[in-house]
Design a protein around this motif. Structure first.
Motif, PDB file in Angstrom:
ATOM      1  N   ARG A  22      30.925 -36.994  39.452  1.00 26.93           N
ATOM      2  CA  ARG A  22      30.413 -35.642  39.628  1.00 26.93           C
ATOM      3  C   ARG A  22      31.150 -34.672  38.717  1.00 26.93           C
ATOM      4  O   ARG A  22      32.325 -34.826  38.439  1.00 26.93           O
ATOM      5  N   LYS A  23      30.421 -33.682  38.284  1.00 25.48           N
ATOM      6  CA  LYS A  23      31.032 -32.634  37.479  1.00 25.48           C
ATOM      7  C   LYS A  23      32.019 -31.850  38.342  1.00 25.48           C
ATOM      8  O   LYS A  23      31.973 -31.915  39.576  1.00 25.48           O
ATOM      9  N   LYS A  24      32.872 -31.094  37.705  1.00 22.62           N
ATOM     10  CA  LYS A  24      33.875 -30.317  38.428  1.00 22.62           C
ATOM     11  C   LYS A  24      33.857 -28.874  37.944  1.00 22.62           C
ATOM     12  O   LYS A  24      33.336 -28.560  36.868  1.00 22.62           O
ATOM     13  N   GLY A  25      34.449 -28.009  38.759  1.00 21.71           N
ATOM     14  CA  GLY A  25      34.632 -26.628  38.366  1.00 21.71           C
ATOM     15  C   GLY A  25      33.344 -25.870  38.145  1.00 21.71           C
ATOM     16  O   GLY A  25      32.367 -26.011  38.888  1.00 21.71           O
ATOM     17  N   VAL A  26      33.329 -25.080  37.074  1.00 21.27           N
ATOM     18  CA  VAL A  26      32.188 -24.218  36.780  1.00 21.27           C
ATOM     19  C   VAL A  26      30.931 -25.037  36.522  1.00 21.27           C
ATOM     20  O   VAL A  26      29.830 -24.654  36.931  1.00 21.27           O
ATOM     21  N   ARG A  27      31.072 -26.177  35.855  1.00 19.68           N
ATOM     22  CA  ARG A  27      29.905 -27.016  35.562  1.00 19.68           C
ATOM     23  C   ARG A  27      29.266 -27.525  36.856  1.00 19.68           C
ATOM     24  O   ARG A  27      28.041 -27.574  36.975  1.00 19.68           O
ATOM     25  N   ARG A  28      30.089 -27.911  37.805  1.00 17.40           N
ATOM     26  CA  ARG A  28      29.558 -28.391  39.092  1.00 17.40           C
ATOM     27  C   ARG A  28      28.894 -27.249  39.854  1.00 17.40           C
ATOM     28  O   ARG A  28      27.816 -27.426  40.429  1.00 17.40           O
ATOM     29  N   PHE A  29      29.517 -26.077  39.846  1.00 16.10           N
ATOM     30  CA  PHE A  29      28.932 -24.916  40.515  1.00 16.10           C
ATOM     31  C   PHE A  29      27.567 -24.592  39.933  1.00 16.10           C
ATOM     32  O   PHE A  29      26.588 -24.383  40.663  1.00 16.10           O
ATOM     33  N   ALA A  30      27.486 -24.549  38.591  1.00 19.97           N
ATOM     34  CA  ALA A  30      26.219 -24.231  37.937  1.00 19.97           C
ATOM     35  C   ALA A  30      25.169 -25.298  38.225  1.00 19.97           C
ATOM     36  O   ALA A  30      23.988 -24.980  38.453  1.00 19.97           O
ATOM     37  N   GLU A  31      25.575 -26.567  38.245  1.00 17.02           N
ATOM     38  CA  GLU A  31      24.643 -27.663  38.510  1.00 17.02           C
ATOM     39  C   GLU A  31      24.012 -27.527  39.893  1.00 17.02           C
ATOM     40  O   GLU A  31      22.787 -27.608  40.043  1.00 17.02           O
ATOM     41  N   VAL A  32      24.848 -27.307  40.910  1.00 16.53           N
ATOM     42  CA  VAL A  32      24.347 -27.208  42.279  1.00 16.53           C
ATOM     43  C   VAL A  32      23.511 -25.950  42.458  1.00 16.53           C
ATOM     44  O   VAL A  32      22.437 -25.973  43.082  1.00 16.53           O
ATOM     45  N   LEU A  33      23.991 -24.835  41.899  1.00 21.44           N
ATOM     46  CA  LEU A  33      23.269 -23.566  42.066  1.00 21.44           C
ATOM     47  C   LEU A  33      21.887 -23.624  41.429  1.00 21.44           C
ATOM     48  O   LEU A  33      20.893 -23.223  42.047  1.00 21.44           O
ATOM     49  N   LEU A  34      21.808 -24.115  40.215  1.00 21.33           N
ATOM     50  CA  LEU A  34      20.519 -24.170  39.523  1.00 21.33           C
ATOM     51  C   LEU A  34      19.585 -25.195  40.154  1.00 21.33           C
ATOM     52  O   LEU A  34      18.378 -24.962  40.285  1.00 21.33           O
ATOM     53  N   GLY A  82      27.037 -17.763  65.371  1.00 20.03           N
ATOM     54  CA  GLY A  82      27.942 -18.897  65.234  1.00 20.03           C
ATOM     55  C   GLY A  82      27.201 -20.184  64.886  1.00 20.03           C
ATOM     56  O   GLY A  82      27.589 -20.907  63.963  1.00 20.03           O
ATOM     57  N   GLY A  83      26.125 -20.460  65.618  1.00 18.85           N
ATOM     58  CA  GLY A  83      25.336 -21.646  65.331  1.00 18.85           C
ATOM     59  C   GLY A  83      24.689 -21.578  63.959  1.00 18.85           C
ATOM     60  O   GLY A  83      24.597 -22.582  63.251  1.00 18.85           O
ATOM     61  N   ALA A  84      24.253 -20.373  63.571  1.00 18.19           N
ATOM     62  CA  ALA A  84      23.634 -20.202  62.256  1.00 18.19           C
ATOM     63  C   ALA A  84      24.645 -20.443  61.144  1.00 18.19           C
ATOM     64  O   ALA A  84      24.333 -21.067  60.124  1.00 18.19           O
ATOM     65  N   MET A  85      25.873 -19.954  61.323  1.00 19.02           N
ATOM     66  CA  MET A  85      26.913 -20.165  60.318  1.00 19.02           C
ATOM     67  C   MET A  85      27.215 -21.653  60.157  1.00 19.02           C
ATOM     68  O   MET A  85      27.339 -22.155  59.034  1.00 19.02           O
ATOM     69  N   SER A  86      27.335 -22.356  61.267  1.00 18.04           N
ATOM     70  CA  SER A  86      27.618 -23.791  61.211  1.00 18.04           C
ATOM     71  C   SER A  86      26.490 -24.538  60.512  1.00 18.04           C
ATOM     72  O   SER A  86      26.724 -25.416  59.676  1.00 18.04           O
ATOM     73  N   ALA A  87      25.250 -24.189  60.854  1.00 19.42           N
ATOM     74  CA  ALA A  87      24.096 -24.858  60.251  1.00 19.42           C
ATOM     75  C   ALA A  87      24.018 -24.571  58.750  1.00 19.42           C
ATOM     76  O   ALA A  87      23.692 -25.457  57.956  1.00 19.42           O
ATOM     77  N   CYS A  88      24.311 -23.338  58.365  1.00 19.21           N
ATOM     78  CA  CYS A  88      24.247 -22.976  56.946  1.00 19.21           C
ATOM     79  C   CYS A  88      25.321 -23.697  56.141  1.00 19.21           C
ATOM     80  O   CYS A  88      25.048 -24.222  55.047  1.00 19.21           O
ATOM     81  N   MET A  89      26.537 -23.748  56.663  1.00 21.13           N
ATOM     82  CA  MET A  89      27.603 -24.428  55.943  1.00 21.13           C
ATOM     83  C   MET A  89      27.348 -25.930  55.882  1.00 21.13           C
ATOM     84  O   MET A  89      27.688 -26.592  54.896  1.00 21.13           O
ATOM     85  N   PHE A  90      26.744 -26.469  56.923  1.00 16.73           N
ATOM     86  CA  PHE A  90      26.366 -27.875  56.899  1.00 16.73           C
ATOM     87  C   PHE A  90      25.375 -28.143  55.775  1.00 16.73           C
ATOM     88  O   PHE A  90      25.506 -29.111  55.027  1.00 16.73           O
ATOM     89  N   PHE A  91      24.380 -27.268  55.642  1.00 12.67           N
ATOM     90  CA  PHE A  91      23.368 -27.488  54.614  1.00 12.67           C
ATOM     91  C   PHE A  91      23.963 -27.358  53.209  1.00 12.67           C
ATOM     92  O   PHE A  91      23.648 -28.159  52.322  1.00 12.67           O
ATOM     93  N   VAL A  92      24.820 -26.360  53.000  1.00 12.50           N
ATOM     94  CA  VAL A  92      25.421 -26.189  51.675  1.00 12.50           C
ATOM     95  C   VAL A  92      26.268 -27.406  51.312  1.00 12.50           C
ATOM     96  O   VAL A  92      26.224 -27.896  50.176  1.00 12.50           O
ATOM     97  N   THR A  93      27.016 -27.947  52.269  1.00  5.14           N
ATOM     98  CA  THR A  93      27.843 -29.114  51.967  1.00  5.14           C
ATOM     99  C   THR A  93      26.989 -30.370  51.786  1.00  5.14           C
ATOM    100  O   THR A  93      27.397 -31.291  51.066  1.00  5.14           O
ATOM    101  N   LYS A  94      25.821 -30.428  52.417  1.00  6.65           N
ATOM    102  CA  LYS A  94      24.894 -31.528  52.119  1.00  6.65           C
ATOM    103  C   LYS A  94      24.548 -31.517  50.640  1.00  6.65           C
ATOM    104  O   LYS A  94      24.498 -32.565  49.989  1.00  6.65           O
ATOM    105  N   ARG A  95      24.303 -30.354  50.104  1.00  2.74           N
ATOM    106  CA  ARG A  95      23.960 -30.249  48.695  1.00  2.74           C
ATOM    107  C   ARG A  95      25.178 -30.541  47.812  1.00  2.74           C
ATOM    108  O   ARG A  95      25.033 -31.082  46.721  1.00  2.74           O
ATOM    109  N   LEU A  96      26.359 -30.187  48.270  1.00  2.00           N
ATOM    110  CA  LEU A  96      27.558 -30.560  47.525  1.00  2.00           C
ATOM    111  C   LEU A  96      27.782 -32.075  47.568  1.00  2.00           C
ATOM    112  O   LEU A  96      28.426 -32.638  46.672  1.00  2.00           O
TER     113      LEU A  96
END
Length: 270
Positions: A22-34, A82-96
């Motif tokens: 996996r890419k790291k740093g800025v390249r990884r951030f840009a990859e996931v965001l795009l 609280g539940g929404a925050m947990s669900a959102c962070m779960f989804f973002v880390t799924k993408r990571l």
């Protein structure tokens, strides 16, 4: 710290090739965001639906419109945060983790799983955030002088909150432990990975710091906050704090083993 996993996640997708690092740093951030920008926008809108009723009531109270009624009601309306925050962070880390999934399906399932455990912590976090908003509105817009010590106390408390809160919600999403034990774990992990925790807090707060410092001009950017401000902030934070959590509890490794076992069972039946 004992990690008690609940293996009820959606089956992970193929992700990246197993031999491709996996890419790291800025390249990884840009990859996931795009790659997942549309999904992050949808996630942001779902979170806003959960949080805006409480925020609207708090804003009315802050402006002096029936404050004695609006402020307590804003706390009541914060029950799903609280539940929404947990669900959102779960989804973002799924993408990571390069694990695909439908935004609404993943959010709804994880929200239902974590709602009870995250409700009270989410309300307490909301009280803290509203307290910070009230404090800084007095300082920046109300002309109240609190002195250097007061400014430092407010800034440091907000920074510490930003260092600990992501670890808390990530554990709520992934690990079946009592909330108090998760809080203790969060403090310990935050301290043991202080540089990453600090960077996660600062990077995730950049959007909000800029928004507050340039008020009221920054209000023109409010629609952008509603579209992807929260998701972008979470992604910036979790790029820093997810690796320590994953390493501490072997989350991704555990999920891969679970998937391999399910795949083997499926092959045996077919």
């Amino acid at each position: 710290m004992i990690a008690l996993f609940k293996f009820n996640y959606s089956r992970p997708g193929p992700g990246v090739d197993k031999d491709e690092p996996r890419k790291k740093g800025v390249r990884r951030f840009a990859e996931v965001l795009l790659r997942d920008f549309g999904a992050f926008v949808r996630l942001n809108l779902i979170f806003c639906v959960c949080a805006l009723p409480s925020a609207a009531l708090f804003t009315l109270g802050l402006l002096g419109f029936y404050s004695s009624i609006m402020l307590p009601l804003s706390l009541v309306a914060s029950v799903p945060i609280g539940g929404a925050m947990s669900a959102c962070m779960f989804f973002v880390t799924k993408r990571l983790r390069d694990d695909p999934g439908y935004v609404w399906d993943e959010f709804k399932r994880k929200f239902a799983e974590t709602f009870k455990r995250a409700m009270i912590p989410g309300m307490l976090c909301t009280v803290f955030v509203y307290g910070q908003i009230y404090f800084w509105s007095l300082v920046l817009l109300g002309g109240v002088v609190v002195g250097l010590a007061g400014l430092l106390a407010g800034a440091i408390s907000l920074l510490i909150f930003g260092m600990i809160a992501p670890y808390f919600y990530l554990q709520i999403a992934y690990i079946d432990l009592p909330a108090f034990q998760i809080f203790k774990n969060s403090v310990l992990i935050s301290l043991s990975h202080a540089p990453r925790s600090l960077m996660g807090s600062l990077m995730g707060g950049l959007i909000w710091i800029g928004f507050v410092l340039y008020l009221p001009v920054s209000l023109v950017a409010a629609p952008l906050i509603l579209l992807f401000g929260f998701s972008l902030s979470w992604l910036l934070t979790l790029m820093w704090v997810w690796p320590p959590v994953d390493k501490q509890f072997a989350i991704e490794e555990t999920l891969r083993k679970r998937y391999a076992e399910e795949l083997e069972e499926h092959r045996q039946w077919t």
